[in-house]
Write an enzyme that holds these catalytic residues in place. Structure first.
Site: not given
Length: 570
Positions: A220, A222, A249, A275, A323, A363
């Protein structure tokens, strides 16, 4: 001598047949049965005075080894990307054994599935059977997520995390060998299939590759760790070497480059974008453009699905919390605000309806709701029918093309994206028997029964002290297949092939079934079933309006949605 009954009486006895339509929950969506495997007059059904008895619908002489199924779901409507039809579905050794006509060939003709002494029966009359859902964007924060997801019809969870650390709450990452081993061990007692995403951020390939050898089935990337072109390239190099997926992401702030720079860094290699509309994170304002690329497998997360009058308002606080942003710092607020654009959110539903966006996911607890992916997918389909009308090929009381497109988004397409479609993701012979049985009036909201690996693991049950199974309160509860060593039969842990070759299952004494991911690096958007459209997509940099092949794409926010208050007190 033939015997005739009315169509309604037949439906009451055996469920709808060819040409009959069924409304899904309280939506405007209707499925229409296209094919029925039953031989009229030779249907099997269980119960007092019915057919499945020794010497009648059940063969009383054959032992299990002679292809006798362990379970048969009778007269059920199958809704799958492969079609909409009615059949008897046989399960054996935890897999979908056969789909066809069940019975006893000694007294019936054209029997595909022999019901024997070893066979249990699940009554599917009037019910809908789907594949278990697959959520590819799960933050592993709390163990309660598993039962919540399971009770919504999700049977596979792919994601990252180690618990409620700030990094796990934000980034869907299980970093390093030690954390990966601990999570793989924790999965052992849970009636769910799992796959882990490792951290895709490194200046060299070695620390990324060691996570894959530890068991990660993907990496992943991000932005909170830095979604730089360098990180993207390094992660994809490891993925190409080890045949795993990379989930992205991307860079909301455009710190390390713009969407064009990310596209250049990806360099035509397959990648799974999270997303993709952008509210959940990604290049502002035009990340959505990547959905047109042949190497991008684009997904949505569920908080923006469908677009409603409340969507924009709820997202600012959601971004701030997820976040780790500070509302007292103007730059943090500006960062959050840049991700929330009504214009791109309004286009997202339409892009799903057009088959441009391919996957839906949650998510979970990080700007998404782990138990609502299936519900929200169908809410989008309903909103699109109400606002855009029927899809080409559909008709009044027949939305099969739209239904097949939308069910693919949370079943077969996420399975394909992560290289596990040879095991799960559809109702097809030979697949692992992860299945969900629905009462049509509760379809997409609350299952009747969740089956994993051929075992019943979660069911709508009444008061356990009741004299019958149905007294209120009827709630979804885990059942026998979700406990003890049965979990190791009913559920799968997905690993990289490198981890299997490194004997990680033996090293950790994993008892669950183990399957490797495969064929990921050869994927393209064309592999996304019924959701493979690749038109030109443009975003106006000033108005944020989205154009597909030059045409403005938007939708009005829904004032109300189905599958909501009518079904939930809270």
């Amino acid at each position: 001598m033939s015997f005739e009954i009315s169509r309604k009486q037949y439906t009451d006895l055996y469920g709808p047949t060819v040409g009959d339509s069924v409304r899904l929950a309280d939506t405007e969506l209707f499925l229409c049965v296209e094919k029925d495997y039953a031989a009229i007059g030779e249907e099997v059904a269980f119960g007092g005075g019915k057919v499945i008895r020794d010497g009648m619908g059940q063969n009383g002489t054959l032992v299990r080894d002679v292809d006798i199924p362990d379970t048969v779901i009778t007269n059920v409507i199958v809704l799958d990307y492969t079609g909409v039809y009615k059949a008897d579905v046989a399960l054996r050794d935890g897999k979908i054994f056969r789909i066809g006509k069940a019975g006893n060939p000694n007294v019936m003709e054209n029997v595909d599935i022999v019901i024997g002494v070893a066979t249990d029966i699940i009554a599917g009359e009037g019910k809908i059977l789907t594949a278990g859902g697959i959520d590819t964007h799960v933050h592993f924060l709390g163990t309660d997520q598993v039962n919540t997801a399971l009770a919504s019809g999700i049977t596979t969870m792919i994601g990252g995390g180690t618990g409620p650390s700030q990094a796990s709450m934000a980034t869907t990452v299980t970093p390093g060998q030690w954390n990966t081993y601990n999570m793989l061990s924790a999965f052992e007692g849970m009636p769910m299939n799992f796959g882990i995403l490792g951290k895709g951020h490194g200046s060299s390939k070695s620390p990324l590759a060691e996570q894959v050898r530890a068991g990660a089935i993907g990496l992943k990337i991000h932005e909170d760790w830095g979604a730089t072109p360098s990180s993207i390239n390094t992660a994809l190099e490891v993925a190409d070497d080890m045949d795993i997926q990379v989930a992205l992401h991307s860079d909301t702030l455009n710190e390390a480059g713009f969407v064009e720079d990310t596209i250049e860094a990806i360099a035509g290699r397959v990648i799974h974008t999270f997303h993709t509309e952008g509210a959940g994170g990604g290049h502002a304002p035009d990340l959505i453009r990547v959905a047109a690329l042949p190497n991008v497998l684009p997904a949505s997360t569920n908080p923006t699905l469908p677009y409603t009058r409340n969507t924009v308002e709820e997202h600012l606080d959601m971004v701030m919390v997820a976040h780790h942003l500070n509302p007292d710092i103007p730059e943090d607020v500006a960062f959050a605000d840049s991700r929330i654009r009504a214009e791109t959110i309004a286009a997202e539903d339409v892009l799903h309806d057009m088959g441009i966006f391919s996957i839906t996911s949650s998510d979970s607890q990080a700007m998404g709701r782990v138990g609502e992916t299936i519900t929200r997918t169908w809410q989008v389909a309903d909103h699109m029918k109400r606002t855009r009308g029927s899809l080409t090929g559909d008709a009044p009381y027949n939305d099969n093309n739209r239904l097949r497109r939308f069910i693919a988004k949370y079943t077969i397409n996420p399975a394909i994206a992560h290289g596990v479609d040879y095991v799960v993701g559809s109702v097809e012979e030979g697949k692992f028997a992860d299945l969900v049985l629905w009462d049509p009036k509760f379809f997409g909201v609350k299952p009747d029964l969740v089956i994993k690996g051929g075992l019943m693991v979660n069911s709508l049950m009444g008061d356990s002290n009741g004299s019958i199974p149905t007294p209120q309160p009827r709630t979804l509860r885990n059942t026998w297949g979700a406990f003890g060593q049965a979990v190791s039969r009913s559920s799968i842990t997905f690993l990289s092939q490198d981890a299997i070759d490194a004997n990680v299952p033996d090293l950790l004494n994993l008892r669950k079934q183990i399957r490797g991911v495969r064929g990921v690096r050869n994927l393209t958007k064309r592999d996304m079933k019924l959701n493979a459209e690749m038109p030109d997509i443009r975003v106006d940099p000033e108005t944020y309006q989205v154009f597909v092949n030059g045409e403005l794409i938007t939708s009005k926010p829904a004032e109300t949605v189905p599958m909501a208050r009518r079904y939930f007190l809270f």
